[in-house]
Enzyme design. Structure first.
Site, PDB file in Angstrom:
ATOM      1  N   ASP A  19       0.844  -1.203   0.000  1.00 39.90           N
ATOM      2  CA  ASP A  19       0.000   0.000   0.000  1.00 39.90           C
ATOM      3  C   ASP A  19       0.880   1.254   0.000  1.00 39.90           C
ATOM      4  O   ASP A  19       0.727   2.129  -0.851  1.00 39.90           O
ATOM      5  CB  ASP A  19      -0.918  -0.005   1.234  1.00 39.90           C
ATOM      6  CG  ASP A  19      -1.683  -1.301   1.357  1.00 39.90           C
ATOM      7  OD1 ASP A  19      -2.522  -1.564   0.492  1.00 39.90           O
ATOM      8  OD2 ASP A  19      -1.409  -2.072   2.309  1.00 39.90           O
ATOM      9  N   GLU A 273       1.346  -6.456  -5.234  1.00 42.22           N
ATOM     10  CA  GLU A 273       1.096  -5.628  -6.423  1.00 42.22           C
ATOM     11  C   GLU A 273       2.351  -4.894  -6.896  1.00 42.22           C
ATOM     12  O   GLU A 273       2.706  -4.938  -8.072  1.00 42.22           O
ATOM     13  CB  GLU A 273      -0.025  -4.610  -6.135  1.00 42.22           C
ATOM     14  CG  GLU A 273      -0.326  -3.733  -7.331  1.00 42.22           C
ATOM     15  CD  GLU A 273      -1.597  -2.928  -7.212  1.00 42.22           C
ATOM     16  OE1 GLU A 273      -2.587  -3.405  -6.617  1.00 42.22           O
ATOM     17  OE2 GLU A 273      -1.622  -1.792  -7.738  1.00 42.22           O
TER      18      GLU A 273
HETATM   19  O1  TRH Z   1       4.315  -6.221   0.676  1.00 37.54           O
HETATM   20  P1  TRH Z   1       3.253  -6.720  -0.201  1.00 37.54           P
HETATM   21  O2  TRH Z   1       2.724  -8.041   0.110  1.00 37.54           O
HETATM   22  O3  TRH Z   1       2.112  -5.673  -0.196  1.00 37.54           O
HETATM   23  C1  TRH Z   1       0.750  -5.714  -0.479  1.00 37.54           C
HETATM   24  C2  TRH Z   1      -0.008  -5.512   0.784  1.00 37.54           C
HETATM   25  O4  TRH Z   1      -0.103  -6.735   1.452  1.00 37.54           O
HETATM   26  C3  TRH Z   1      -1.328  -4.932   0.464  1.00 37.54           C
HETATM   27  O5  TRH Z   1      -2.173  -4.872   1.598  1.00 37.54           O
HETATM   28  C4  TRH Z   1      -1.995  -5.652  -0.654  1.00 37.54           C
HETATM   29  O6  TRH Z   1      -3.067  -4.860  -1.014  1.00 37.54           O
HETATM   30  C5  TRH Z   1      -1.071  -5.780  -1.822  1.00 37.54           C
HETATM   31  O7  TRH Z   1       0.145  -6.403  -1.431  1.00 37.54           O
HETATM   32  C6  TRH Z   1      -1.668  -6.540  -2.954  1.00 37.54           C
HETATM   33  O8  TRH Z   1       3.795  -6.759  -1.730  1.00 37.54           O
HETATM   34  P2  TRH Z   1       4.117  -5.625  -2.790  1.00 37.54           P
HETATM   35  O9  TRH Z   1       2.869  -5.029  -3.312  1.00 37.54           O
HETATM   36  O10 TRH Z   1       5.015  -6.225  -3.761  1.00 37.54           O
HETATM   37  O11 TRH Z   1       4.906  -4.502  -2.000  1.00 37.54           O
HETATM   38  C7  TRH Z   1       6.208  -4.676  -1.526  1.00 37.54           C
HETATM   39  C8  TRH Z   1       6.915  -3.349  -1.515  1.00 37.54           C
HETATM   40  O12 TRH Z   1       8.119  -3.453  -0.760  1.00 37.54           O
HETATM   41  C9  TRH Z   1       7.332  -2.875  -2.898  1.00 37.54           C
HETATM   42  O13 TRH Z   1       7.139  -1.469  -2.999  1.00 37.54           O
HETATM   43  C10 TRH Z   1       8.811  -3.180  -2.968  1.00 37.54           C
HETATM   44  C11 TRH Z   1       9.205  -2.966  -1.532  1.00 37.54           C
HETATM   45  N1  TRH Z   1      10.434  -3.674  -1.113  1.00 37.54           N
HETATM   46  C12 TRH Z   1      11.515  -2.909  -0.739  1.00 37.54           C
HETATM   47  O14 TRH Z   1      11.473  -1.666  -0.783  1.00 37.54           O
HETATM   48  N2  TRH Z   1      12.643  -3.558  -0.323  1.00 37.54           N
HETATM   49  C13 TRH Z   1      12.745  -4.903  -0.271  1.00 37.54           C
HETATM   50  O15 TRH Z   1      13.808  -5.440   0.121  1.00 37.54           O
HETATM   51  C14 TRH Z   1      11.607  -5.679  -0.677  1.00 37.54           C
HETATM   52  C15 TRH Z   1      11.672  -7.182  -0.652  1.00 37.54           C
HETATM   53  C16 TRH Z   1      10.469  -5.022  -1.092  1.00 37.54           C
END
Ligand code: TRH
Length: 378
Positions: A19, A273
Site C-alpha cells: 500500500d 502488487e
Molecule cells: O508487501 P506486499 O505483500 O504488499 C501488499 C499488501 O499486502 C497490500 O495490503 C496488498 O493490497 C497488496 O500487497 C496486494 O507486496 P508488494 O505489493 O510487492 O509490495 C512490496 C513493496 O516493498 C514494494 O514497494 C517493494 C518494496 N520492497 C523494498 O522496498 N525492499 C525490499 O527489500 C523488498 C523485498 C520489497
C-alpha cells in the site's frame, strides 16, 4: 503540462508494504515529473520507513524527497477549503476524514476526487475504469483502475526507469550485497513471497539441480524455509550452500535498490502488487505469488493474468498455479518436473518478458493517464 497545482493522497497500510509502496512511488513521480505539490497522508510511518529509510517515524509532518508526508493518525480534525488540494486520491477506497470531505464540498471548483483501485487483469475492470460515483453534497468520485490494457489506467512507471535499467551494472551492486564471484556466476533468483509459499520443496529441487543457483531472499521472507536451509537465525548476511543451491539472506533494501535486485537476477519471484509490477518493468521472467483472498478469489485473478501473460508459456503458467496452490491438473507435488519445464522454457520466457514490457509501455503510465483524465473533467 497539467492545469493542477496540488494533490493529496490518502494511504492506509492494510498490511505489509504494497500500500505504501505504491502510494510513495506515485507521490514522488507526481512531484518530479508533473511538478505537483503532493501531500501523502499515511497512517503507518514504520512500514513506510522500511522502504524509505529517510522517513522519520516521530514526525507529524515532514518533507521527504519533495513530498509532504503527514502522519494520518485518525479521522478527526477540521480542514478549511484552502487546505484541500485540486486532486484528491483515496487509495484502495480508504475513508477520507469527514472534516476533509466537508471542506471539499465547500471548494469551488470542487477537487477532482479519485478512488485508486487495486490491480487486476480481469476483464470487468475495463467497464469500471473512470466510472463516476455520486457522493453526498453533489460531489462525484471517479474510479481509477490500473491495468494491462489501453482501456485501463495502465501501470505505474517513472519516465526514467527504462534508461536507468539499461545503464545498470549488476556486478558492483551484487558485490555490495555480499555475493561472491561464484554466487554471481550462478543462475540468480530473487525470492519475495508470502509465508505459505512452498519454498522448502523448491529448495530441494534446486539443491539437487545440475546447475549452480543462487537464491537471494530479503530478511524475514520465507523465514522458516530459510532457517531450515541455512541452519542459522536467517538474519541478513546468513548464507549456506547445499548441493547446487546457495541461499543468501539480504537486508530488506530501500525501494530503489529492490528494482536493482530485480534487474540483477535471471528470474524473480515477486508478490502482491508493487513488486509484481516492478518485475514486469525489469523485463525478466517472473513468478507471481498473489495476495491471498477469501474464497480463493485470488486464483481467479491469477488465472486472468496468466491468460494475458503466459498463454504461450505453459510451463511458467503451470508452475505459477502450483506456486499459488491452484494446480491446473489437481494436487501433485512433482516440483522437480515443474521446475525442469520452466528451465527448459527460459528462452521463450525471456522473449515474452521483453515483448510484454513493450506492450505495457504502449499504454502510457498510470500517473500521466490519471492527470490527463483529471484535466478532461475540468
Ligand atoms: O508487501 P506486499 O505483500 O504488499 C501488499 C499488501 O499486502 C497490500 O495490503 C496488498 O493490497 C497488496 O500487497 C496486494 O507486496 P508488494 O505489493 O510487492 O509490495 C512490496 C513493496 O516493498 C514494494 O514497494 C517493494 C518494496 N520492497 C523494498 O522496498 N525492499 C525490499 O527489500 C523488498 C523485498 C520489497
Amino acid at each position: 503540462m497539467t492545469p493542477f497545482r496540488r494533490l493529496d493522497l490518502f494511504c492506509r497500510v492494510v498490511d505489509n508494504y504494497g500500500d505504501i509502496g505504491i502510494c510513495w512511488r506515485l507521490a514522488k513521480q507526481l512531484v518530479r515529473e508533473h511538478g505537483l505539490a503532493v501531500t501523502l497522508f499515511v497512517d503507518d510511518l514504520a512500514s513506510f520507513q522500511r522502504i524509505c529509510p529517510a522517513v522519520n517515524v516521530a514526525a507529524e509532518r515532514q518533507q521527504v524527497e519533495g513530498v509532504t508526508v503527514r502522519h494520518w493518525r485518525d479521522q478527526d480534525g477540521v480542514y478549511t477549503p484552502a487546505e484541500v488540494a485540486d486532486i484528491v486520491i483515496e487509495f484502495f477506497a480508504v475513508d477520507l476524514p469527514p472534516g476533509y470531505i466537508d471542506a471539499m464540498a465547500q471548494c469551488a471548483p470542487r477537487p477532482v476526487w479519485f478512488n485508486l483501485e487495486g490491480l487486476t487483469a480481469e476483464e470487468w475492470v475495463e467497464g469500471c475504469h473512470r466510472l463516476p460515483s455520486m457522493q453526498p453534497r453533489a460531489m462525484t468520485k471517479y474510479f481509477f483502475f490500473p491495468g494491462f490494457t489501453d482501456k485501463t489506467g495502465g501501470l505505474l512507471r517513472e519516465a526514467e526507469l527504462e534508461r536507468q535499467r539499461l545503464q545498470f551494472e549488476p556486478a558492483a551492486f551484487l558485490s555490495q550485497l555480499g555475493l561472491t564471484p561464484a554466487e554471481q556466476a550462478a543462475t540468480r533468483v530473487s525470492l519475495f513471497c508470502y509465508p505459505h509459499a512452498p519454498v522448502s520443496a523448491l529448495f530441494d529441487v534446486w539443491q539437487n539441480g545440475a546447475r549452480p543457483l543462487t537464491c537471494l531472499v530479503p530478511e524475514g521472507v520465507a523465514a522458516d524455509a530459510v532457517r531450515a536451509f541455512t541452519g542459522g537465525g536467517g538474519g541478513a548476511g546468513s548464507v549456506a550452500t547445499r548441493g547446487a543451491l546457495t541461499v543468501r539472506v539480504l537486508p530488506f533494501v530501500p525501494q530503489p535498490d529492490y528494482d536493482k535486485l530485480l534487474w540483477a537476477c535471471d528470474l524473480n519471484f515477486v508478490r502482491g502488487e508493487d513488486s509484481f509490477v516492478r518485475a514486469q518493468w525489469a523485463g525478466k521472467p517472473f513468478i507471481w505469488h498473489i495476495y491471498p483472498q477469501d474464497e480463493n478469489l485470488h486464483h481467479k485473478k491469477l488465472r486472468a493474468f496468466l491468460r494475458r501473460y503466459a498463454a504461450d508459456l505453459p510451463a511458467l503458467a503451470d508452475f505459477s498455479l502450483r506456486w499459488n496452490g491452484a494446480p491446473a491438473h489437481g494436487e501433485d507435488d512433482n516440483w522437480a518436473a515443474s521446475w525442469a519445464a520452466v528451465a527448459a522454457e527460459a528462452g521463450a520466457a525471456t522473449a515474452r518478458a521483453a515483448a510484454w514490457q513493450r506492450e505495457m509501455l504502449s499504454h502510457g503510465d498510470l500517473a500521466s493517464n490519471m492527470l490527463s483524465f483529471a484535466a478532461s473533467l475540468r
